[in-house]
Design a protein around this motif. Structure first.
Motif, PDB file in Angstrom:
ATOM      1  N   MET A   1       0.838  -1.202   0.000  1.00 54.03           N
ATOM      2  CA  MET A   1       0.000   0.000   0.000  1.00 54.03           C
ATOM      3  C   MET A   1       0.876   1.257   0.000  1.00 54.03           C
ATOM      4  SD  MET A   1      -2.907   1.069   2.769  1.00 54.03           S
ATOM      5  CE  MET A   1      -3.818  -0.474   2.651  1.00 54.03           C
ATOM      6  N   ASP A   2       0.528   2.250  -0.823  1.00 50.05           N
ATOM      7  CA  ASP A   2       1.294   3.504  -0.876  1.00 50.05           C
ATOM      8  C   ASP A   2       1.177   4.249   0.444  1.00 50.05           C
ATOM      9  OD1 ASP A   2       2.040   2.989  -3.394  1.00 50.05           O
ATOM     10  OD2 ASP A   2       0.500   4.237  -4.343  1.00 50.05           O
ATOM     11  N   ALA A   3       2.193   5.052   0.697  1.00 44.20           N
ATOM     12  CA  ALA A   3       2.146   5.857   1.928  1.00 44.20           C
ATOM     13  C   ALA A   3       1.558   7.225   1.617  1.00 44.20           C
ATOM     14  CB  ALA A   3       3.540   6.004   2.492  1.00 44.20           C
ATOM     15  N   ALA A   4       0.572   7.653   2.424  1.00 42.42           N
ATOM     16  CA  ALA A   4       0.050   9.018   2.299  1.00 42.42           C
ATOM     17  C   ALA A   4       0.998   9.992   2.987  1.00 42.42           C
ATOM     18  CB  ALA A   4      -1.333   9.108   2.925  1.00 42.42           C
ATOM     19  N   LEU A   5       1.708   9.464   3.949  1.00 39.85           N
ATOM     20  CA  LEU A   5       2.583  10.346   4.729  1.00 39.85           C
ATOM     21  C   LEU A   5       3.755   9.525   5.279  1.00 39.85           C
ATOM     22  CD1 LEU A   5       1.147  12.947   7.165  1.00 39.85           C
ATOM     23  CD2 LEU A   5       3.204  11.718   7.757  1.00 39.85           C
ATOM     24  N   GLU A   6       4.934  10.096   5.192  1.00 34.84           N
ATOM     25  CA  GLU A   6       6.107   9.407   5.728  1.00 34.84           C
ATOM     26  C   GLU A   6       6.968  10.402   6.494  1.00 34.84           C
ATOM     27  OE1 GLU A   6       8.152   5.950   3.323  1.00 34.84           O
ATOM     28  OE2 GLU A   6       7.357   7.470   1.950  1.00 34.84           O
ATOM     29  N   ALA A   7       7.406   9.980   7.665  1.00 33.95           N
ATOM     30  CA  ALA A   7       8.319  10.831   8.436  1.00 33.95           C
ATOM     31  C   ALA A   7       9.545  10.001   8.787  1.00 33.95           C
ATOM     32  CB  ALA A   7       7.641  11.318   9.700  1.00 33.95           C
ATOM     33  N   SER A  24      10.160   8.197  13.429  1.00 31.26           N
ATOM     34  CA  SER A  24       9.974   7.725  12.050  1.00 31.26           C
ATOM     35  C   SER A  24       8.694   6.900  11.986  1.00 31.26           C
ATOM     36  CB  SER A  24      11.156   6.861  11.605  1.00 31.26           C
ATOM     37  OG  SER A  24      12.344   7.613  11.634  1.00 31.26           O
ATOM     38  N   PHE A  25       7.878   7.164  11.001  1.00 26.38           N
ATOM     39  CA  PHE A  25       6.666   6.360  10.812  1.00 26.38           C
ATOM     40  C   PHE A  25       6.136   6.566   9.409  1.00 26.38           C
ATOM     41  CE2 PHE A  25       3.641   9.846  11.215  1.00 26.38           C
ATOM     42  CZ  PHE A  25       4.373  10.781  11.950  1.00 26.38           C
ATOM     43  N   ARG A  26       5.194   5.708   9.055  1.00 28.31           N
ATOM     44  CA  ARG A  26       4.661   5.715   7.693  1.00 28.31           C
ATOM     45  C   ARG A  26       3.154   5.499   7.803  1.00 28.31           C
ATOM     46  NH1 ARG A  26       3.675   1.637   4.161  1.00 28.31           N
ATOM     47  NH2 ARG A  26       4.005   2.077   1.951  1.00 28.31           N
ATOM     48  N   VAL A  27       2.381   6.364   7.164  1.00 30.34           N
ATOM     49  CA  VAL A  27       0.922   6.250   7.239  1.00 30.34           C
ATOM     50  C   VAL A  27       0.412   5.727   5.893  1.00 30.34           C
ATOM     51  CG1 VAL A  27      -1.245   7.503   7.612  1.00 30.34           C
ATOM     52  CG2 VAL A  27       0.834   8.203   8.832  1.00 30.34           C
ATOM     53  N   PRO A  28      -0.094   4.502   5.865  1.00 29.81           N
ATOM     54  CA  PRO A  28      -0.566   3.964   4.579  1.00 29.81           C
ATOM     55  C   PRO A  28      -1.775   4.747   4.056  1.00 29.81           C
ATOM     56  CG  PRO A  28      -0.353   2.239   6.233  1.00 29.81           C
ATOM     57  CD  PRO A  28      -0.230   3.525   6.951  1.00 29.81           C
ATOM     58  N   ALA A  29      -1.815   4.902   2.761  1.00 31.63           N
ATOM     59  CA  ALA A  29      -2.941   5.627   2.150  1.00 31.63           C
ATOM     60  C   ALA A  29      -4.238   4.883   2.434  1.00 31.63           C
ATOM     61  CB  ALA A  29      -2.711   5.746   0.652  1.00 31.63           C
ATOM     62  N   GLY A  30      -5.277   5.602   2.759  1.00 38.30           N
ATOM     63  CA  GLY A  30      -6.589   5.012   3.010  1.00 38.30           C
ATOM     64  C   GLY A  30      -6.774   4.470   4.407  1.00 38.30           C
ATOM     65  N   SER A  31      -5.773   4.609   5.241  1.00 46.47           N
ATOM     66  CA  SER A  31      -5.878   4.050   6.601  1.00 46.47           C
ATOM     67  C   SER A  31      -6.290   5.123   7.608  1.00 46.47           C
ATOM     68  CB  SER A  31      -4.527   3.466   7.027  1.00 46.47           C
ATOM     69  OG  SER A  31      -3.580   4.504   7.178  1.00 46.47           O
ATOM     70  N   LEU A  64       1.776  13.045   0.871  1.00 46.61           N
ATOM     71  CA  LEU A  64       1.133  12.739  -0.419  1.00 46.61           C
ATOM     72  C   LEU A  64       2.164  12.738  -1.542  1.00 46.61           C
ATOM     73  CD1 LEU A  64      -2.074  14.917   0.104  1.00 46.61           C
ATOM     74  CD2 LEU A  64      -1.908  12.427   0.299  1.00 46.61           C
ATOM     75  N   GLY A  65       3.323  12.202  -1.219  1.00 48.18           N
ATOM     76  CA  GLY A  65       4.376  12.047  -2.212  1.00 48.18           C
ATOM     77  C   GLY A  65       5.201  13.295  -2.444  1.00 48.18           C
ATOM     78  N   GLY A  66       4.930  14.367  -1.713  1.00 50.89           N
ATOM     79  CA  GLY A  66       5.708  15.602  -1.915  1.00 50.89           C
ATOM     80  C   GLY A  66       6.147  16.204  -0.600  1.00 50.89           C
TER      81      GLY A  66
END
Lengths: 312, 477
Positions: A1-7, A24-31, A64-66
């Motif tokens: 699943m793509d990440a909507a947000l990554e730190a 550090s964490f990663r928020v999957p898109a749609g979650s 969102l990839g940016g």
């Protein structure tokens, strides 16, 4: 699943004080993603960095990839912890104004404001000024203002604080509905129950550091097993539990009995517990295994002292 | 619409929707009118002040009484001369000659009026109604001690009037005059000055008589009085300076006060606006969509639009009234001051001064507001700031006396003073190049101040730097 947000490696220092340390964490898109921790744990600083209001001392953020800049933020809805709207504005104008700042055309913004207010039971007060509304009602308006530009990612900082239980449930439904519509939701809270009910994944923070990152189920698995006991009358189970090294919390049972939630850990299982109660002739009216809460998982992860001192 | 314009638009309509805005819009012209013309009207409306003289020697009383009458005659002559110099210079000499030839004050005023009626009837409507500043009445008691109830307001004269003051003229052991002035108006010394001059002349007369000079000859010597005429070297005419030439300075003074009041009123609006947003906790929401610099500029534009609305209304109202006054009442003080307000040099200086002054002080106030959590915080900050802001006002009076004094010229190049001093100096023939140079320097300063203000604003709204946090740090440290 793509990440909507990554730190990655997020750090925030205010002078000598470190508010956020190597997060550090990663928020999957749609979650639905929860950032949990007691007051002062660094949740708001983390969220303010994610939405670009606060510049991190170190680390990298991808939204969102940016990068977390204002252009990307047009696709993000944000409800800050310190809430407020222009008191002289009507509910619909306040929602439309914030949507327009995010790039929504004026006529569309007003239509969406009207629809959101109507859908959430505020249609009749949409022209009422914020200053004439109750605090809870104004908070609902601000939640809707974060949604009016139809963001792909929604970030809520302590969205449940200040709401009564009924409105907390309504907000939970709103969050679920947004997630069902394919949006990613990240919210912070110090009330673990909300996260437990809503989140797919959580990040537990204590004293600015990540204590856990993963699914709610994984977090709960880290918590010790529990047994719930109830004793009749005023019977005190403490003298039975303490010599054996059990840790427990006490609360009031349904029928006025004393209820004991006992942690089964350090080699002490339910059998030892039951045996001790029988030997002490404790007047038990209930003895059953129980599922640990997220709070108990948090306490297990960071320790009682950290959880309590942070909460203070 | 760009975020800056959205911020500006919201602020604009928020102020327009406030009742305070409409109150300012409607009452300010009234207040300015009262401030401008009130003192003149008050001075004209005040009835003569009643004085009385108690003297050991009747000659002393007569001398002082005559001095007050002469003073009233001089005032009337000056008033009529100034009025004619502005309204009908062609009959000034003739009317003043008629005035001087008359036996007493009332006759002199009537004689001059008769000349105007005959030679310049079109300006007669504005003929000044001159009443003397003082009226001397017989003392209600023979001894000064017995007059205390009249002087402290306990009693009035039989006709209901109150006595403003009493001059007690006595002689000491050596025969030298002593003037005692009894009045509850402790700060007003004009009556003693008039009496002092009169008694000096009386002492001179006595000395001259002792030397054997005839009283008539002594009187002739004392009456020597050179004529004073003031000229403006820039004017090619042979006429001396009249109210018409002085009016632009009054207009500049009034505009400088108006500018100062407006700049700080609208700068205060910005300060309170930011504090309100900080206390409303809305800035975090805005900051995900708008940068601190965009908020700063948007707010400046919004309040500038509010000011523009005020100026459009006031300008239309004031411009119409001033134009009517300048056209229809050019023969009196109001018409000539009105005409002076419409001087292009003044209006340009006012416009430039407002734009630059507003941007400079507005940006400073916005930055200060961003550091405050409450109005109380702002008040602690504004104390020292207000002292700096009062400095231009302190320079206005010396600038009016000597617009080209080195200190005033130097101060007018200091951008925070320029808006006000440029206005004050404009009527004294400030060159357009100087106006352009000072404006350029002001606008360069505006850019620097805006940049610095945006840094402070960012620290205040994003990093939550505030007076409270500084105080907290100091306490902790």
């Amino acid at each position: 699943m793509d990440a909507a947000l990554e730190a990655e490696g997020l750090v925030k220092r205010y002078g000598q004080r470190t508010a956020v340390q190597d997060l550090s964490f990663r928020v999957p898109a749609g979650s639905i993603y929860g950032v949990l921790g007691p007051n002062g744990a660094g949740k708001s600083s983390t969220l303010r960095m994610l939405v670009g209001v606060l510049r991190p001392t170190a680390g990298r953020i991808s939204v969102l990839g940016g990068p977390a800049n204002r252009e990307t933020m047009k696709r993000v809805g944000y409800l800050p912890e310190e809430r407020g709207l222009y008191r002289g504005m009507s509910a619909r104008s306040a929602i439309a104004y914030l949507a327009r700042l995010k790039g929504t055309p004026g006529n569309v913004a007003f239509k969406r404001a009207d629809k959101l207010l109507t859908d959430h039971g505020l249609g009749k007060v949409r022209r009422k000024k914020i200053k004439t509304m109750s605090k809870g009602m104004a908070q609902k308006v601000q939640v809707l203002a974060a949604l009016a530009h139809e963001p792909e990612l929604i970030i809520f900082d302590e969205p449940f604080s200040g709401l009564d239980p009924v409105n907390q449930r309504v907000l939970e439904e709103t969050i679920r509905a947004q997630a069902a519509a394919g949006r990613t939701i990240l919210f912070s809270t110090h009330v673990m129950e909300h996260a437990e009910r809503l989140c797919d994944r959580i990040l537990l923070i204590a004293q600015g550091k990540a204590a856990f990152e993963g699914t709610v189920r994984d977090a709960l698995a880290l918590a010790p097993s529990l047994a719930v006991l109830e004793t009749d009358g005023d019977y005190d189970l403490g003298p039975v539990l303490a010599p054996l090294g059990f840790q427990w919390t006490e609360e009031l049972g349904e029928h006025g009995n004393r209820r004991w939630r006992v942690r089964l850990e350090n080699g002490h299982g339910s059998r030892q517990l039951l045996q001790a109660c029988v030997e002490a002739s404790a007047p038990l009216s209930l003895f059953e295994p129980a599922r640990a809460s997220l709070h108990e998982a948090f306490v297990a992860l960071v320790g009682d002292k950290v959880a309590v001192s942070a909460a203070e | 619409m760009s975020p800056i314009l959205l911020v500006a638009r919201r602020d604009y309509f928020a102020y327009m929707g406030a009742w305070g805005f409409w109150l300012s819009l409607l009452t300010a012209p009234l207040i300015i009118g009262v401030l401008l013309f009130g003192p003149i009207l008050l001075a004209r409306a005040e009835p003569p002040r009643v004085l009385t003289i108690v003297a050991e020697r009747s000659t002393d009383a007569d001398a002082v009484r005559a001095a007050f009458e002469a003073s009233a005659l001089r005032d009337a002559r000056g008033g009529i001369s100034a009025y004619l110099g502005a309204a009908a210079p062609q009959v000034q000499a003739e009317a003043i000659a008629a005035f001087d030839a008359a036996p007493n004050r009332e006759a002199a005023i009537a004689a001059a009026r008769a000349v105007v009626t005959e030679r310049a009837p079109n300006v007669l409507t504005a003929y000044p109604s001159l009443s003397p500043r003082y009226q001397i009445v017989d003392p209600p008691a023979a001894q000064i001690e017995a007059m205390r109830p009249y002087l402290d307001g306990t009693r009035t004269l039989p006709d209901g009037r109150s006595i403003y003051g009493a001059l007690h003229l006595r002689r000491d052991a050596a025969g030298a005059p002593v003037i005692e002035y009894w009045s509850t108006a402790l700060n007003h010394d004009e009556p003693t000055n008039v009496a002092h001059r009169a008694m000096r002349l009386e002492m001179q007369r006595e000395a001259l008589a002792a030397q054997g000079l005839a009283p008539s000859e002594a009187e002739r010597l004392q009456a020597f009085d050179p004529q004073i005429v003031q000229f403006d070297p820039r004017s090619s005419g042979s006429q001396g300076v009249t109210l018409r030439e002085r009016a632009p300075f009054f207009a500049a003074l009034a505009l400088a006060f108006i500018l100062w009041s407006i700049v700080f009123s609208v700068a205060n609006m910005l300060l309170n606006g930011v504090i309100e947003e900080k206390s409303n906790k809305i800035l975090d929401t805005l900051l995900t969509s708008v940068s601190p610099m965009q908020i700063l500029i948007g707010k400046l534009l919004g309040v500038a639009a509010v000011s523009a609305t005020l100026f459009l209304f006031w300008g239309a109202l004031g411009g119409t009234l001033l134009t009517i006054a300048a056209e229809r009442a050019s023969d009196n003080i109001f018409g000539q001051i009105a005409e002076a307000f419409l001087d292009p040099r003044l209006l340009v200086a006012f416009f430039i001064g407002f734009v630059a002054g507003y941007l400079m002080y507005g940006a400073i106030f916005l930055a200060l507001g961003s550091l405050c959590e409450s109005v109380q915080d702002a008040q602690t900050l504004l104390g020292p700031v207000a002292l700096v802001l009062a400095m231009p006002m302190m320079l206005i009076t010396p600038a009016l006396d000597n617009p080209n004094a080195p200190i005033i010229e130097a101060a007018s190049w200091i951008p925070i003073f320029t808006p006000f001093l440029m206005l004050i100096r404009a009527p004294s023939g400030l060159a357009w190049t100087e106006i352009a140079g000072q404006s350029a320097l002001m606008f360069a300063t505006v850019v620097v101040i805006l940049y610095l203000a945006s840094l402070v604003f960012k620290a205040g709204v994003v990093d939550q730097v505030s007076l409270s946090s500084w105080r907290g740090r100091k306490t902790k440290g």
